[in-house]
Write an enzyme that holds these catalytic residues in place. Structure first.
Site, PDB file in Angstrom:
ATOM      1  N   ARG A   1     -67.761  44.471  32.617  1.00  0.00           N
ATOM      2  CA  ARG A   1     -69.179  44.690  32.919  1.00  0.00           C
ATOM      3  C   ARG A   1     -69.411  45.605  34.121  1.00  0.00           C
ATOM      4  O   ARG A   1     -70.442  45.531  34.774  1.00  0.00           O
ATOM      5  CB  ARG A   1     -69.910  43.355  33.094  1.00  0.00           C
TER       6      ARG A   1
ATOM      7  N   LYS B   1     -73.712  60.343  34.561  1.00  0.00           N
ATOM      8  CA  LYS B   1     -73.863  60.282  33.106  1.00  0.00           C
ATOM      9  C   LYS B   1     -72.481  60.119  32.489  1.00  0.00           C
ATOM     10  O   LYS B   1     -71.584  60.938  32.712  1.00  0.00           O
ATOM     11  CB  LYS B   1     -74.512  61.554  32.560  1.00  0.00           C
TER      12      LYS B   1
ATOM     13  N   GLU C   1     -72.481  76.738  33.052  1.00  0.00           N
ATOM     14  CA  GLU C   1     -73.200  75.697  33.783  1.00  0.00           C
ATOM     15  C   GLU C   1     -73.536  76.135  35.206  1.00  0.00           C
ATOM     16  O   GLU C   1     -74.542  75.709  35.777  1.00  0.00           O
ATOM     17  CB  GLU C   1     -72.383  74.396  33.806  1.00  0.00           C
TER      18      GLU C   1
ATOM     19  N   LYS D   1     -77.206  70.009  41.925  1.00  0.00           N
ATOM     20  CA  LYS D   1     -77.125  68.826  41.071  1.00  0.00           C
ATOM     21  C   LYS D   1     -77.380  67.558  41.886  1.00  0.00           C
ATOM     22  O   LYS D   1     -78.102  66.644  41.440  1.00  0.00           O
ATOM     23  CB  LYS D   1     -75.729  68.758  40.426  1.00  0.00           C
TER      24      LYS D   1
ATOM     25  N   GLU E   1     -83.125  60.422  34.740  1.00  0.00           N
ATOM     26  CA  GLU E   1     -83.737  61.451  33.908  1.00  0.00           C
ATOM     27  C   GLU E   1     -85.110  61.048  33.375  1.00  0.00           C
ATOM     28  O   GLU E   1     -85.420  61.200  32.191  1.00  0.00           O
ATOM     29  CB  GLU E   1     -82.798  61.822  32.744  1.00  0.00           C
TER      30      GLU E   1
ATOM     31  N   ARG F   1     -84.848  65.585  36.366  1.00  0.00           N
ATOM     32  CA  ARG F   1     -83.465  65.756  35.944  1.00  0.00           C
ATOM     33  C   ARG F   1     -83.359  66.315  34.528  1.00  0.00           C
ATOM     34  O   ARG F   1     -82.352  66.925  34.174  1.00  0.00           O
ATOM     35  CB  ARG F   1     -82.709  64.422  36.054  1.00  0.00           C
TER      36      ARG F   1
ATOM     37  N   ASN G   1     -81.073  70.086  31.348  1.00  0.00           N
ATOM     38  CA  ASN G   1     -80.745  70.287  29.936  1.00  0.00           C
ATOM     39  C   ASN G   1     -81.136  71.677  29.443  1.00  0.00           C
ATOM     40  O   ASN G   1     -81.208  71.903  28.231  1.00  0.00           O
ATOM     41  CB  ASN G   1     -81.437  69.224  29.076  1.00  0.00           C
TER      42      ASN G   1
ATOM     43  N   HIS H   1     -79.544  73.029  26.357  1.00  0.00           N
ATOM     44  CA  HIS H   1     -78.728  71.975  25.766  1.00  0.00           C
ATOM     45  C   HIS H   1     -79.236  71.467  24.423  1.00  0.00           C
ATOM     46  O   HIS H   1     -78.454  70.968  23.618  1.00  0.00           O
ATOM     47  CB  HIS H   1     -78.573  70.805  26.748  1.00  0.00           C
TER      48      HIS H   1
ATOM     49  N   HIS I   1     -76.278  71.369  21.868  1.00  0.00           N
ATOM     50  CA  HIS I   1     -75.775  70.162  21.220  1.00  0.00           C
ATOM     51  C   HIS I   1     -75.800  70.293  19.695  1.00  0.00           C
ATOM     52  O   HIS I   1     -74.922  69.773  18.996  1.00  0.00           O
ATOM     53  CB  HIS I   1     -76.588  68.943  21.660  1.00  0.00           C
TER      54      HIS I   1
ATOM     55  N   HIS J   1     -68.171  73.095  24.994  1.00  0.00           N
ATOM     56  CA  HIS J   1     -69.522  72.730  25.442  1.00  0.00           C
ATOM     57  C   HIS J   1     -70.168  73.850  26.252  1.00  0.00           C
ATOM     58  O   HIS J   1     -71.317  74.227  26.020  1.00  0.00           O
ATOM     59  CB  HIS J   1     -69.471  71.445  26.272  1.00  0.00           C
TER      60      HIS J   1
END
Length: 369
Positions: free
Chosen positions: A124, A146, A188, A230, A240, A244, A248, A251, A255, A269
């Site tokens: 956990r 993330k 990036e 960042k 986000e 934030r 993207n 993106h 994606h 990527h």
């Protein structure tokens, strides 16, 4: 000798430092100190990185830790999957770990995302440290918490927010990085200039060739500036809910391109992000939100650094508009079935929109073929 720098991601009790410099991996025990003292460390690394950097990191950890183990994961995006996660968790548990364990992610974005999600899930939630060895991971995926894996329905659809305890960005690890991986990571870097720092984009236009040529000073400036950007965004919007989401940029397109290529290595990527950012400026130009001059500058800079800016030249070129749009509708950023894009108003200024006419989107995709 390149000067080391330390940046802090200010998240209160969960704040952590990003260390940027050369030779950090071999000094992990000195840098991380109390964080490793008398603890059980499990280093998660990929098969390509292990022979290059694992011995130095393992030796450093052994000087500080009670016990050090390492687990190797196959290289490539295919390892960001639920089966790979399940195998990794079982392998970690087989080592007899307890809540005092520290997972260390040694590798690129795939390893960071996978090991981070394992840390979020294991018992956990346990501590983990990012040791990114690719440019993309150093400037983006290692910072911000993330973590996750891909699903058949799309990229990064299964995961959790779980912040690392520290990030060690060792510039020396970029010496062994393949040129293709360096180019992918550079996309990036460009993103941070396009989002909110027009002066940084101008610097990249003048110095991007130095970054790509692995000039120490240029690389260090690019990594440090990107990490600073960042960190500030993550501090303002950790999960986000607002600002934030701007990270993207490109993106939603990227994606979809990755998904149709099947995450098999034919499209990295960062390569997809480069094409996605070019398409985002195509879209903004079609919507008359940014000038043709800005669009041209972005296309010229990305192409000049060896990144693909047109769908026609992408490994995803054969995908139909219907295929791509269907994936975009299922992207994790979508809301109520509406596609969501980061749309530029110009270089250094973007906003999030879920009000892009599908007809315009289809025209942009057609024009890029």
């Amino acid at each position: 000798m390149q000067k080391e720098s330390k940046l802090t991601v200010g998240l209160g009790a969960r704040a952590y430092d990003i260390h940027v410099g050369r030779g950090l991996i071999g000094r992990a025990d000195d840098i991380l100190g109390d964080m490793l003292a008398d603890r059980h460390v499990v280093i998660i690394n990929d098969a390509a990185v292990a022979p290059l950097h694992l011995p130095a990191l393992k030796a450093a950890c052994e000087r500080a830790c009670r016990r050090v183990d390492s687990l190797t994961v196959p290289s490539g995006e295919a390892s960001k999957s639920m089966p790979a996660l399940a195998t990794l968790l079982e392998d970690i548990l087989a080592l007899g770990v307890d809540r005092d364990v520290v997972l260390v992610a040694l590798g690129g974005g795939v390893i960071g995302d996978l090991a981070g999600f394992a840390a979020a899930s294991l018992l956990r939630g346990v501590d983990f440290i990012q040791v990114p060895t690719t440019l993309l991971a150093q400037v983006d995926s290692s910072v911000g918490g993330k973590t996750g894996v891909n699903a058949a329905a799309g990229k990064n659809l299964i995961g959790a927010f779980h912040q690392p305890r520290a990030v060690l960005a060792d510039m020396a690890s970029l010496d062994t990085l393949a040129d293709r991986e360096l180019r992918a990571g550079y996309a990036e870097v460009v993103k941070y200039g396009l989002l909110g720092d027009a002066a940084f984009f101008e610097w990249l236009e003048a110095n991007g060739t130095g970054v790509m040529a692995r000039d120490d000073a240029a690389l260090a400036h690019a990594v440090t500036t990107s990490c600073q950007a960042k960190a500030r965004i993550v501090e303002a919007d950790e999960r986000e809910a607002g600002q934030r989401a701007l990270l993207n940029l490109g993106h939603t397109f990227a994606h979809a391109l990755e998904a149709v290529c099947g995450y098999d290595g034919t499209l990295l990527h960062g390569e997809a992000v480069g094409t996605g950012m070019a398409l985002a400026y195509d879209l903004a130009s079609a919507l008359q939100l940014c000038t043709g001059q800005d669009r041209g500058r972005v296309h010229a800079h990305l192409a000049g650094c060896g990144l693909v800016t047109r769908l026609a030249d992408s490994p995803a070129a054969d995908a139909s508009n219907d295929q791509l749009i269907d994936i975009m509708r299922r992207d994790k950023k979508a809301r109520r079935g509406q596609m969501r894009f980061v749309v530029p108003r110009g270089i250094g200024n973007s906003f999030v929109s879920d009000d892009v006419p599908e007809e315009t989107l289809r025209t942009v995709l057609d024009d890029s073929r």
